[in-house]
Design an enzyme around this catalytic site. Structure first.
Site, short mmCIF file in Angstrom:
data_model
loop_
_atom_site.label_atom_id
_atom_site.label_comp_id
_atom_site.label_asym_id
_atom_site.label_seq_id
_atom_site.Cartn_x
_atom_site.Cartn_y
_atom_site.Cartn_z
N TYR A 180 -1.87 -1.01 10.35
CA TYR A 180 -1.97 -1.34 8.93
C TYR A 180 -0.75 -0.83 8.17
CZ TYR A 180 -3.72 -1.01 4.10
OH TYR A 180 -3.87 -1.10 2.73
N SER B 27 0.85 -1.19 0.00
CA SER B 27 0.00 0.00 0.00
C SER B 27 0.88 1.24 0.00
CB SER B 27 -0.89 0.01 1.26
OG SER B 27 -1.48 1.27 1.46
#
Length: 256
Positions: free
Chosen positions: A159, A146
């Site tokens: 995350y 990401s």
């Protein structure tokens, strides 16, 4: 003739988190590129739906409902592949999740859940794939990271930590396994239209904030991840390893 090198004909690709969102799009895209597909997810119904779409394209689809956070289930899945003589040429570590807690509010349960789903699973899937790819002298591993693993975001510290770790794991595995003919790369998406982002992007203020940090001034469509993934999984990307390709509308040009 260079374009045939993008074909995945004759290859079998395993995709975790294949029932929805990015995993579903990649499964269908890989099948369109010629690959047979091993679909892994917790939800059997979702897997069966994607398998049907893959089979309509004339490709084989193998479905495995498994908890990707459990090492024993991962090993059992790979054992089933061996028993059924199903080859593995490509692994896509896509399974992932997020709990958008600020750092001071993160609980131990949240920490363990995100770490186990996003990072632990990717390592153990890669480890088992690596054993088989080493023996075959060929393999492609693609980790779905990401932009949050590269630049700081305002929430989701756990995350982001897992996605940064995936980028580093990609580099380390590429360094260690290159001599075995195994290429390891990653893709770092920004916002795409998925079931997980649907509610967030429905908030006009939130969406406008996202777009203000995206030079292309829009969120991504899932099919726009297929091309980069096929490139890295195919012979077209055979001299790329240890790299993270950010598919982000330009967001990482200046960060969040």
């Amino acid at each position: 003739m260079y374009l045939p090198s993008f074909s995945l004909a004759g290859k079998t690709a395993m995709i975790t988190g294949a029932g929805r969102g990015i995993g579903r799009a990649l499964a269908i895209g890989f099948a369109e590129a010629g690959a047979d597909v091993i679909l892994v997810s917790r939800t059997r119904k979702d897997l069966d739906e994607v398998a049907g779409l893959v089979q309509e394209m004339g490709r084989k689809a193998y479905t495995y409902a498994a908890d990707v956070t459990q090492k024993q289930e991962i090993q059992s899945l790979y054992h089933s592949l061996d028993t059924d003589h199903i080859p593995l040429h490509i692994l896509v570590n896509n399974a992932g999740m997020n709990i958008r807690s600020k750092a001071l509010d993160v609980t131990e349960e949240e920490w363990e859940t995100i770490i186990n789903t996003n990072l632990r699973s990717a390592f153990y899937f890669s480890q088992e794939a690596g054993k088989r790819m080493k023996e075959a002298g060929y393999g492609r591993i693609l980790n779905i990271s990401s932009v949050g693993g590269h630049v700081a975001l305002r929430t989701g510290v756990v995350y982001a930590s897992t996605k940064a770790a995936l980028i580093q794991m990609t580099k380390n595995l590429a360094l260690e396994w290159g001599k075995y003919g195994i290429n390891v790369n990653a893709i770092g998406p920004w916002y795409f239209k998925t079931p997980l982002t649907e509610k967030l992007l429905a908030d006009e203020a939130y969406l406008n904030d996202i777009l203000s940090r995206t030079p292309l001034n829009r969120v991504g469509e899932l099919q726009e991840l297929v091309g980069p993934a096929v490139f890295l999984a195919s012979d077209a990307g055979s001299y790329c390893t240890g790299q993270t390709l950010f598919v982000d509308g330009g967001m990482t040009v200046y960060g969040f």
